[in-house]
Design a protein around this motif. Structure first.
Motif, short mmCIF file in Angstrom:
data_model
loop_
_atom_site.label_atom_id
_atom_site.label_comp_id
_atom_site.label_asym_id
_atom_site.label_seq_id
_atom_site.Cartn_x
_atom_site.Cartn_y
_atom_site.Cartn_z
N UNK A 34 15.07 14.06 0.06
CA UNK A 34 14.58 12.93 0.85
C UNK A 34 15.31 11.65 0.47
N UNK A 35 15.53 10.80 1.47
CA UNK A 35 16.05 9.47 1.19
C UNK A 35 14.90 8.51 0.90
N UNK A 36 15.24 7.28 0.62
CA UNK A 36 14.18 6.31 0.35
C UNK A 36 14.73 4.97 -0.08
N UNK A 37 13.83 4.02 -0.25
CA UNK A 37 14.19 2.68 -0.65
C UNK A 37 13.28 2.22 -1.78
N UNK A 38 13.52 1.02 -2.23
CA UNK A 38 12.78 0.42 -3.35
C UNK A 38 11.27 0.65 -3.26
N UNK A 39 10.70 0.40 -2.10
CA UNK A 39 9.25 0.48 -1.96
C UNK A 39 8.69 1.85 -2.26
N UNK A 40 9.48 2.91 -2.03
CA UNK A 40 9.01 4.25 -2.33
C UNK A 40 8.76 4.39 -3.83
N UNK A 41 9.67 3.86 -4.64
CA UNK A 41 9.48 3.89 -6.09
C UNK A 41 8.27 3.09 -6.52
N UNK A 42 8.00 1.98 -5.83
CA UNK A 42 6.84 1.16 -6.17
C UNK A 42 5.54 1.89 -5.86
N UNK A 43 5.44 2.47 -4.65
CA UNK A 43 4.15 3.04 -4.27
C UNK A 43 3.89 4.38 -4.94
N UNK A 44 4.94 5.16 -5.24
CA UNK A 44 4.72 6.49 -5.82
C UNK A 44 4.61 6.47 -7.34
N UNK A 45 4.88 5.33 -7.97
CA UNK A 45 4.71 5.21 -9.42
C UNK A 45 3.34 4.69 -9.81
N UNK A 46 2.54 4.31 -8.83
CA UNK A 46 1.24 3.70 -9.10
C UNK A 46 1.28 2.20 -9.13
N UNK A 47 2.48 1.59 -9.05
CA UNK A 47 2.61 0.15 -9.21
C UNK A 47 1.94 -0.62 -8.07
N UNK A 48 2.19 -0.21 -6.82
CA UNK A 48 1.63 -0.95 -5.69
C UNK A 48 0.11 -0.83 -5.66
N UNK A 49 -0.40 0.36 -5.99
CA UNK A 49 -1.85 0.54 -6.03
C UNK A 49 -2.48 -0.39 -7.07
N UNK A 50 -1.85 -0.45 -8.24
CA UNK A 50 -2.44 -1.24 -9.33
C UNK A 50 -2.23 -2.74 -9.14
N UNK A 51 -1.17 -3.12 -8.44
CA UNK A 51 -0.88 -4.54 -8.24
C UNK A 51 -1.85 -5.18 -7.25
N UNK A 52 -2.39 -4.39 -6.34
CA UNK A 52 -3.25 -4.94 -5.30
C UNK A 52 -4.68 -5.12 -5.76
N UNK A 53 -5.57 -5.03 -4.79
CA UNK A 53 -7.00 -5.04 -5.07
C UNK A 53 -7.58 -3.74 -4.52
N UNK A 54 -8.83 -3.46 -4.80
CA UNK A 54 -9.43 -2.20 -4.37
C UNK A 54 -9.34 -2.08 -2.85
N UNK A 55 -8.70 -1.02 -2.41
CA UNK A 55 -8.54 -0.79 -0.98
C UNK A 55 -7.39 -1.55 -0.34
#
Length: 400
Positions: A140-161
């Protein structure tokens, strides 16, 4: 002054950030970097355009101004047989090849390691992908954001939901930096042994590395932390707070800094002696209580007043700046990390970030601004032995 990598030739088949900026890092150290791009230019050339052409098309973008520093530009279509032959000739002259493409694309263009070593046995290939060469997502191809969301970073950076991805492409740049580090190690190994090797970078690997503390905690303790936006969960007060005219961030870690913060707000005994706040983790666990007091303190002051108090008491803090304010900030200007460079062919100067390191004996060099499309094609083709008539014929066939 000679560069550390003088005499090293790098072929940059990268796109966007991770591959190209890896090559840029090597160019800062003196390597000759040849960017090989599409006949009409890579898409990354036009991100955040700095001007528009007379026909209304987008001109070179600011991202390319950053990743194109010190590079030569060659246009080439390696998908055609004559283009593949030119690639082979280029590889024979090179020390390092950098490409960030999915493996099927690497193989179809003859840029995979097995193909390259048939051309030059001691070549170093730095291959950067989204997921690495193994596993169910390897192709699969991908960009920066894929690494952010699949590492848990985007989930933890935000708020619940409400997960939040950073606009700063830290996965891309982090992968570029680690890949440049690996490439330097491979060059050192080559100098000692004469052997080439493959250096592998992956966006998800970078994301997992930078999130490793939280991932380890989850694996061992099954703690299931919930996201808390800007508030740090392992110390307090560590958050972004609103002032009368803006915002500041404070990051208070350790007993000594917490005591300084308590003295700054005039309530040292109340906070330092409270059993809820006896360690960084317990302060983090009670971060909403501490944060509410800090928010009240900041709301009563301007940003300048809050910053002055933090400096007086030794509490680490920084104002939240807009891009315009960041450019004008006296500390940013004093550091001298943004170099004014001309946009080739236009009366435009842009502040380009220099090497993200300082070397006292062999400093990184910002010698040339990003090249125009195909600026060095004829020069490199002549070097490979092609005559003017052959070059004209290849250009007519859109091979170069």
């Amino acid at each position: 002054m000679p560069g550390v990598l003088d005499g090293v030739r790098v072929l940059d088949f990268g796109r966007y950030i991770a591959g190209p900026y890896c090559a840029t890092m090597l160019g800062y150290l003196g390597a000759e970097v040849i960017r090989v791009e599409k006949i009409d230019g890579g898409e990354d050339r036009y991100v955040y355009p700095l001007y528009w052409n007379e026909d209304g098309s987008e001109g070179n973008g600011s991202m390319f101004m950053q990743i194109g520093v010190n590079k030569k530009s060659v246009t080439l279509n390696p998908a055609k047989p004559e283009g593949r032959e030119i690639v082979k000739q280029l590889v024979r002259t090179a020390d390092v090849v950098i490409a960030n493409l999915p493996m099927p694309a690497m193989k179809s263009l003859g840029l995979d390691y097995d193909s390259l070593v048939q051309i030059k046995p001691d070549i170093i290939l730095t291959s950067i992908s989204t997921f690495g060469p193994t596993g169910p997502y390897a192709n699969r191809g991908g960009f920066d954001g894929i690494g952010q969301v699949m590492s848990g970073a985007a989930w933890f950076t935000g708020t619940i939901g409400n997960p939040v991805k950073s606009n700063a492409p830290w996965v891309d740049f982090g992968t570029a930096l680690s890949s440049a580090f690996g490439t330097l190690a491979a060059i050192m190994h080559h100098r000692a042994t004469g052997e080439g090797q493959e250096v592998g970078g992956a966006l998800l690997r970078t994301g997992l590395t930078l999130m490793s503390g939280l991932l380890m905690e989850q694996a061992v303790l099954n703690i299931n932390r919930q996201p808390s936006a800007n508030r740090v969960q392992t110390s307090a007060p560590s958050d972004i707070y609103k002032t009368k005219d803006g915002h500041i961030l404070t990051h208070t870690v350790g007993d000594a800094l917490f005591a300084r913060w308590a003295r700054m707000i005039g309530e040292e005994e109340k906070w330092v002696n409270d059993p809820r706040f006896q360690s960084d983790q317990t302060r983090g666990d009670n971060g909403t209580v501490i944060g509410a007091r800090m928010a009240q303190w900041c709301a009563e002051r301007t940003t300048d007043e809050a910053m002055a108090a933090c400096e007086e008491f030794g509490v680490p803090a920084g104002p939240v700046l807009t891009p315009s304010q960041a450019l004008a900030d006296p500390q940013v200007q004093a550091m001298g990390d943004l170099f004014p460079m001309k946009v080739r062919g236009h009366d435009i100067t842009a502040p380009v970030a220099g090497p993200p390191f300082r070397l006292s004996k062999t400093p990184g060099v910002m010698a040339e601004s990003a090249p125009t499309l195909g600026q060095h094609t004829d020069e490199i083709m002549h070097e490979l032995g092609y005559g003017d008539a052959q070059i004209a014929d290849l250009r007519a066939k859109r091979i170069i």
